[in-house]
Scaffold this active site. Structure first.
Site, short mmCIF file in Angstrom:
data_model
loop_
_atom_site.label_atom_id
_atom_site.label_comp_id
_atom_site.label_asym_id
_atom_site.label_seq_id
_atom_site.Cartn_x
_atom_site.Cartn_y
_atom_site.Cartn_z
N HIS A 50 -10.26 30.04 11.98
CA HIS A 50 -9.80 31.29 12.44
C HIS A 50 -8.44 30.61 10.89
O HIS A 50 -7.72 31.23 10.64
CB HIS A 50 -8.87 31.33 12.99
CG HIS A 50 -10.08 32.26 14.28
ND1 HIS A 50 -9.25 33.44 14.56
CD2 HIS A 50 -10.61 31.96 15.77
CE1 HIS A 50 -10.44 34.02 15.33
NE2 HIS A 50 -10.91 32.86 15.82
N LYS A 57 4.21 40.21 11.46
CA LYS A 57 3.52 39.66 11.47
C LYS A 57 4.01 38.30 11.83
O LYS A 57 5.43 38.71 11.40
CB LYS A 57 2.57 39.50 10.70
CG LYS A 57 2.50 38.97 9.12
CD LYS A 57 2.12 39.11 8.01
CE LYS A 57 1.67 40.73 7.90
NZ LYS A 57 0.62 40.81 7.61
N ARG A 58 3.87 36.89 12.21
CA ARG A 58 4.28 36.08 12.65
C ARG A 58 4.56 35.67 11.29
O ARG A 58 4.13 36.31 10.41
CB ARG A 58 3.58 34.41 13.16
CG ARG A 58 3.24 34.96 14.46
CD ARG A 58 4.01 34.68 15.64
NE ARG A 58 4.55 34.00 15.73
CZ ARG A 58 4.13 33.17 16.72
NH1 ARG A 58 3.35 33.32 18.21
NH2 ARG A 58 5.23 31.87 16.38
N LYS A 73 2.74 33.90 5.08
CA LYS A 73 2.20 35.40 4.30
C LYS A 73 3.57 36.13 4.06
O LYS A 73 3.59 36.91 3.56
CB LYS A 73 2.64 35.53 6.48
CG LYS A 73 1.41 35.24 7.37
CD LYS A 73 2.18 35.63 8.71
CE LYS A 73 0.81 35.07 9.99
NZ LYS A 73 -0.41 35.95 9.82
N THR A 103 -5.67 41.10 11.23
CA THR A 103 -5.54 42.39 12.09
C THR A 103 -4.55 43.39 11.79
O THR A 103 -5.22 44.82 12.01
CB THR A 103 -6.36 42.04 13.67
OG1 THR A 103 -5.15 41.08 13.66
CG2 THR A 103 -7.78 41.04 13.71
N LYS A 117 -4.84 47.46 11.66
CA LYS A 117 -4.12 48.54 12.17
C LYS A 117 -3.78 49.64 11.60
O LYS A 117 -3.09 50.95 12.21
CB LYS A 117 -3.49 47.79 13.65
CG LYS A 117 -3.99 46.74 14.43
CD LYS A 117 -2.97 46.06 15.01
CE LYS A 117 -3.54 44.19 15.17
NZ LYS A 117 -2.31 43.55 15.89
C1 PLP Z 1 -2.39 42.28 15.11
C2 PLP Z 1 -1.18 41.56 15.71
C3 PLP Z 1 -0.60 40.54 15.09
C4 PLP Z 1 -1.77 40.62 14.13
O1 PLP Z 1 -1.01 40.82 12.58
P1 PLP Z 1 -1.36 40.01 10.49
O2 PLP Z 1 -0.74 40.45 10.44
O3 PLP Z 1 -2.97 40.01 11.53
O4 PLP Z 1 -0.29 38.79 11.22
C5 PLP Z 1 0.39 39.92 15.45
N1 PLP Z 1 1.36 39.80 16.19
C6 PLP Z 1 0.63 41.64 17.19
C7 PLP Z 1 1.66 42.02 17.79
C8 PLP Z 1 -0.63 41.94 16.53
O5 PLP Z 1 -0.65 42.97 17.74
#
Ligand code: PLP
Length: 854
Positions: free
Chosen positions: A376, A567-568, A573, A675, A679
């Site tokens: 990952h 995101k985190r 990032k 991911t 979305k």
């Molecule tokens: C999808 C999702 C992530 C992953 O987001 P990235 O932008 O791909 O890092 C992190 N936290 C939550 C709550 C998510 O639904």
């Protein structure tokens, strides 16, 4: 010419939320009232909104039970190959609405709750998120479970039932503050404890060499109690199982040997054993070599493998005749979600060699053909490298086995590359520099028949860079499986307006076959459709604005660009890059207050690992900038900055459908897939992003012109690394960057503490591994293109439609189909297990039940 349909008639046409039906509504209402009375022991005078949630949850759960039992019976009778998805994280979020959708009960429940005079959304808000994950990796596991059930695979998720999930984040004075996530406080209606299937897990002890081989003795035992959660497929009557283990002390814990006597203390010390499943480690993409974490990793592995082997041994074919493990790889596939469950490899070898008395070579062959490993990340700080000393104390026999695996592995390499000591050192499972450590990725590669990355670009980096030696040795082992998301949660559930609009346009089959979204390309010039898509987005933005105003008392301009970065929080990032853009916009407004400006609301959210100093400072910087920007009368409603507190699955479901612009701006080569990006694309946001992770494939699917792509490519980053990245150069050459940095440095955003952001500034100039300044100019220019397009709403929406139409590849159904065919050797089915007449006859059927496949 027919008369247009009323809303009521339209709803009836669209069955993706199930049929209302008088009998269905009556049955749901009956179940609801019965549970309120018998399960919750309340009447409508004293019931709280939470009671109503639980009453509905139990009612919906009743509709799962018959299907769940039937599915497991069906697996026992037909004995298909089983797929085990092992993960330290399952970031499930809420279950109620997802269950109603997958069972086709949503319309009936909506109508029932309405007739009962209650508000469905209020009830849904009472459910705690199952936050047993950190971010993308854990959410991927959750999406995969949905897809595996929907595709009819005999699959199981195995993990840990953390008593405390990912912490709740509060923002106080602009700083992140963590609160414990006591998500089980009010009970969990979706889980079923199975104390009768409790299994022992051993730790510590020593290895005794006997005539019959090695024996792991004098161990401490912890019990693993399974809790099962139903995983319904979408409208196919399949209900799979997620089995999470909870640690229990044995009843004689500490009451043997020398501890007898202090009974009270012995009971109190049961906590020590039970702490194993207490809390999720809150690190995303970061390895912290703590003993408790290694215990967690081995705990889930040891319990799960006992379950896997028991199920294999008691399968219809194997019960009776003489047992052979030769067929295990034909009946069992085990997928390792990152290296976190890597101890499964030496554990299976231990079971085979020490307990089942297989010879080493046979055991190793079966083991390799059973496991597959998903990588990952390529960030070095995230790769698990456990100190040999720690492993020797906690799992002495496993360390021996790892040493033997390594010996044979290195013998093999030296026979292929004689004298190449450097290669042998690089490929060893044991690293020698700076204290001996076990490289868990190397263990997984050697012990699996397939290794995959999670997006094309990432899989290529693995092959040519991080694991280059291994792919030279076994090129066919390395694969790509681009990540995906489940369209049930990430469209039907979170964005019903858009889901219905699409269903009206192209029918409902797209829910199970997302590639059908391509058909929307025929509507990019259809004015009515463009208007409808734009209307859905506007409605979602309004609804989200109202949510923010209600919950956080912040007012935002609903006609501004909703520019969302959730995101985190992590340096790679590059939330900092976004922050520099915000300040640049602010400076431009201040410089020419009367110049035209395309209004924006920048929404940033995400949790920082509690021990990650720089990430926490980044949050404080963003909130400090927000404070200045949001309170400057010159700025007014042109620019607002919102820090979205406590970003989690249920909040993602609210903000993503309301987003115009999705920020995916990691340094090229650092985000394995992402991911979140998918979305947003599915929900009608446009992407501003780098050529990183799955962004590359999103651009390939939609056409590069339909994303806002900017910045360095992987090759450019490598080039810059060679010549040496010099942050000062960009600072001196770009006046707007210079101004922004000077402001942060001088305390413009932290007047009472001018030095507050010194660590950020030092990092940016002296050791910025992610080269924020190098992409500044290109990012700002690209944001300008966003503004230009946004001023042409029709063209903007046409691009949105092209993106939605191109997002089909990113369904986790596609991802899982690829895993099934190319790694697991199983075939998806759309076979529907016949449903029990719900739930009345299910009870009678259960009474007649055959032997269950537990
Ligand atoms: C999808 C999702 C992530 C992953 O987001 P990235 O932008 O791909 O890092 C992190 N936290 C939550 C709550 C998510 O639904």
């Amino acid at each position: 010419m027919t008369t247009p349909l009323t809303d009521q008639e339209k709803r009836k046409q669209i069955s993706i939320r199930g049929i209302v039906g008088v009998e269905n509504v009556a049955e749901v209402k009956k179940g609801f009232n019965r549970h309120l009375h018998f399960t919750l022991v309340k009447d409508r005078n004293v019931a709280t909104p939470r009671d109503y949630y639980f009453a509905l949850a139990h009612t919906v759960r009743d509709h799962l039970v018959g299907r769940w039992i039937r599915t497991q019976q069906f697996y026992y009778e037909t004995d298909p190959k089983r797929v085990y998805y092992l993960s330290l994280e399952f970031y499930m979020g809420r279950a109620l609405q997802n269950t109603m959708i997958n069972l086709g009960l949503q319309n009936a429940c909506d109508e029932s709750i309405y007739q009962l005079g209650l508000d469905m959304e209020d009830l849904e808000e009472m459910e705690e998120d199952a936050g047993l994950g950190n971010g993308g990796l854990g959410r991927l596991a959750a999406c995969f479970l949905d897809s595996m059930a929907t595709l009819g695979l005999a699959a199981y998720g195995y993990g840990i039932r953390y008593e405390y999930g990912i912490f709740n984040q509060r923002i106080k004075d602009g700083w992140q503050v963590e609160e414990a996530d006591d998500w089980l406080r009010h009970g969990n209606p979706w889980e079923k404890a199975r104390p009768e299937y409790m299994l022992p897990v051993h730790f510590y002890g020593r290895v005794e060499e006997t005539e019959e081989g090695s024996k792991w003795v004098d161990t401490q035992v912890v019990l693993a109690m399974p809790y099962d959660t139903p995983i319904p497929g979408y409208m196919n009557n399949t209900v799979n199982t997620m089995r999470l283990w909870s640690a229990r002390a044995p009843n004689d814990f500490n009451l043997k040997d020398f501890n007898v006597g202090d009974y009270i203390q012995a009971v109190l010390d049961r906590n020590l054993a039970e702490n194993i499943s207490r809390v999720l480690y809150p690190n995303d993409n970061f390895f912290e070599g703590k003993e408790l974490r290694l215990k967690q990793e081995y705990f889930v592995v040891a319990a799960t493998l006992q379950d896997v082997i028991r199920r294999f041994k008691t399968s219809k074919k194997n019960s009776g005749g003489p047992l052979s493990f030769d067929t295990l790889p034909e009946k069992v596939a085990i997928q390792l979600n990152d290296t976190h469950p890597a101890m499964a490899i030496p554990e299976l070898m231990r079971i085979f060699v020490d307990i089942e008395k297989l010879d080493w070579d046979t055991a190793w062959d079966i083991t390799k053909r059973t496991f597959a490993y998903t990588n990952h990340t390529v960030l070095p700080e995230a790769l698990e490298r456990w100190p040999v000393q720690l492993m020797e104390t906690l799992l002495p026999r496993h360390l021996q086995i790892i040493y033997r695996i390594n010996q044979e592995h290195l013998d093999n390499i030296s026979s292929l590359f004689p004298e190449d000591m450097e290669r042998i050192r690089r490929m060893s499972l044991i690293e020698e520099e700076g204290g001996k450590r076990v490289n868990m990725a190397h263990l997984c590669i050697v012990g699996s028949h397939a290794v995959n990355g999670v997006a094309e670009i990432h899989s290529n980096i693995i092959k040519t860079d991080v694991f280059r030696d291994f792919s030279e040795l076994e090129p066919d082992k390395f694969q790509n499986k681009t990540n995906g998301i489940t369209p049930r949660r990430w469209l039907l559930l979170c964005n019903p307006g858009l889901a219905d609009l699409i269903a009206e346009a192209i029918g409902e089959e797209y829910v199970k076959d997302l590639s059908q979204l391509q058909k929307l390309n025929e509507l990019v010039d259809d004015d009515a459709f463009i208007r409808d898509v734009s209307k859905v987005k506007q409605d979602n933005k309004l609804k989200f604005s109202q949510y923010l105003e209600r919950e956080y008392k912040v007012k935002i301009n609903p006609s501004s660009i909703f520019d969302v970065h959730v995101k985190r929080i992590h340096e790679y990032k590059r939330q900092l890059l976004n922050c520099l853009h915000i300040i640049t916009m602010y400076n431009r407004i201040k410089k020419k207050p009367n110049a035209p400006f395309v209004p924006r609301t920048v929404i940033i959210g995400g949790k920082a690992a509690p021990g990650y100093h720089m990430a926490k400072m980044i949050i404080k910087l963003i909130t400090s900038v927000a404070e200045v920007v949001n309170n400057d009368p010159i700025v007014g409603s042109k620019l607002k900055v919102i820090y979205l507190e406590n970003y989690r699955v249920s909040l993602a479901e609210k903000v993503i459908p309301a987003t115009d612009l999705s920020e995916q701006i990691s340094t090229a080569g650092t985000e394995a897939s992402g991911t979140g990006n998918m979305k947003f694309m599915l929900n009608g946001a446009l992407t501003i992003g780098t050529m990183d992770g799955a962004n590359v494939e999103m651009a390939e699917e939609a056409g590069e012109d339909n994303l806002f792509i900017f910045g360095m490519r992987v090759e450019d980053v490598a080039e810059l690394d060679k010549e040496g990245y010099d942050a000062m150069k960009y600072y001196e050459e770009l006046p707007e960057l210079k101004q922004v940095i000077d402001q942060i440095k001088s305390g413009f955003f932290s007047p009472r503490q001018p030095e507050l952001f010194k660590d950020i500034i030092d990092m940016l100039f002296k050791h910025d591994r992610f080269k924020v300044f190098a992409d500044f100019e290109s990012y700002i220019e690209c944001q300008e293109k966003v503004n230009v397009l946004y001023q042409d709403p029709k063209e903007w929406t046409r691009m949105v439609i092209k993106n939605i139409a191109a997002s089909g590849k990113f369904s986790s159904d596609r991802t899982i189909t690829d895993y099934a065919r190319e790694i697991w050797g199983v075939e998806p089915t759309d076979l529907k297990i016949p449903p029990p007449s719900e739930p009345r006859e299910a009870i009678e059927e259960a009474a007649r039940a055959l032997k269950l496949d537990q």
